[in-house]
Design a protein around this motif. Structure first.
Motif, mmCIF file in Angstrom:
data_model
loop_
_atom_site.group_PDB
_atom_site.id
_atom_site.type_symbol
_atom_site.label_atom_id
_atom_site.label_comp_id
_atom_site.label_asym_id
_atom_site.label_seq_id
_atom_site.Cartn_x
_atom_site.Cartn_y
_atom_site.Cartn_z
ATOM 1 N N VAL A 209 0.849 -1.183 0.000
ATOM 2 C CA VAL A 209 0.000 0.000 0.000
ATOM 3 C C VAL A 209 0.888 1.238 0.000
ATOM 4 O O VAL A 209 2.043 1.183 0.436
ATOM 5 C CB VAL A 209 -0.991 0.038 1.194
ATOM 6 N N ALA A 210 0.350 2.316 -0.512
ATOM 7 C CA ALA A 210 1.074 3.586 -0.530
ATOM 8 C C ALA A 210 0.059 4.717 -0.519
ATOM 9 O O ALA A 210 -1.114 4.523 -0.867
ATOM 10 C CB ALA A 210 1.973 3.690 -1.763
ATOM 11 N N TYR A 211 0.537 5.890 -0.161
ATOM 12 C CA TYR A 211 -0.348 7.040 -0.021
ATOM 13 C C TYR A 211 0.375 8.311 -0.431
ATOM 14 O O TYR A 211 1.546 8.498 -0.102
ATOM 15 C CB TYR A 211 -0.775 7.123 1.450
ATOM 16 N N ASN A 212 -0.330 9.134 -1.156
ATOM 17 C CA ASN A 212 0.098 10.492 -1.477
ATOM 18 C C ASN A 212 1.266 10.571 -2.459
ATOM 19 O O ASN A 212 2.026 11.528 -2.428
ATOM 20 C CB ASN A 212 0.418 11.274 -0.200
ATOM 21 N N TYR A 213 1.421 9.579 -3.308
ATOM 22 C CA TYR A 213 2.384 9.693 -4.406
ATOM 23 C C TYR A 213 1.626 10.183 -5.619
ATOM 24 O O TYR A 213 0.616 9.615 -6.010
ATOM 25 C CB TYR A 213 3.084 8.357 -4.679
ATOM 26 N N LYS A 214 2.114 11.259 -6.219
ATOM 27 C CA LYS A 214 1.385 11.903 -7.309
ATOM 28 C C LYS A 214 1.435 11.122 -8.616
ATOM 29 O O LYS A 214 0.523 11.218 -9.428
ATOM 30 C CB LYS A 214 1.908 13.319 -7.511
ATOM 31 N N THR A 215 2.505 10.347 -8.831
ATOM 32 C CA THR A 215 2.655 9.635 -10.102
ATOM 33 C C THR A 215 2.935 8.154 -9.857
ATOM 34 O O THR A 215 3.466 7.782 -8.810
ATOM 35 C CB THR A 215 3.829 10.212 -10.920
#
Length: 166
Positions: A114-120
């Motif tokens: 999971v990941a959060y707040n990466y624009k690309t």
């Protein structure tokens, strides 16, 4: 001393604002589910690009490309909606997602990033590859995957990527 404290605070904020984590599970023989196979999933451009980048990376290091499964992407989207509704980034209920994928698709191993707040997609993949746990999932002995990238009301993106060996 103040400069060190400010630097440490900045690093802590950076980690909190751009976070991700990894988890894995092995199938158990007593897995049951009442859910049915989800066959329809509408991929957005960010999801398709992220999946393409993951497969390009795997191929570049001599691994097989992963096949996309809509049911897995649907389970990823459910988790993103949960994280957004609860304002968290975590693996809560990963055991249930893994059990569902095992029961519905016959998976013998399941992993999750999971990941959060990466624009690309590139930024999310780069962060995953810089983390040993995430990288292990991306490079793992898997055959299939699903992915969802869901944007919250403020424009921040939540990524859930589930890998499965079927």
């Amino acid at each position: 001393m103040k400069k060190i404290m400010r630097t440490m605070l900045f690093i802590a904020m950076l980690i909190a604002m751009n976070s991700c984590s990894a988890d894995t599970a092995e199938a158990s023989e007593n897995t049951t589910t009442t859910e049915k196979l989800v066959v329809d999933y509408a991929y957005n451009d960010t999801e398709l690009e992220t999946m393409k980048l993951i497969n390009e990376y795997r191929l570049s290091i001599g691994l097989n490309a992963l096949q996309r499964i809509n049911h897995i992407s649907y389970k990823c989207e459910e988790h993103n909606k949960y994280m957004i509704a609860n304002d968290v980034v975590n693996h809560n209920d990963f055991t249930a997602r893994s059990a569902n994928i095992t029961a519905v698709l016959g998976a013998i191993r399941v992993g999750e990033n999971v990941a959060y707040n990466y624009k690309t997609p590139e930024a999310a993949l780069k962060a995953w590859l810089e983390s040993p746990g995430h990288k292990a999932n991306i490079e793992g002995d898997y055959t299939h995957f699903g992915l969802s990238v869901t944007t919250d009301a403020s424009g921040k993106k939540y990524y859930t990527n589930i890998f499965a060996k079927i």
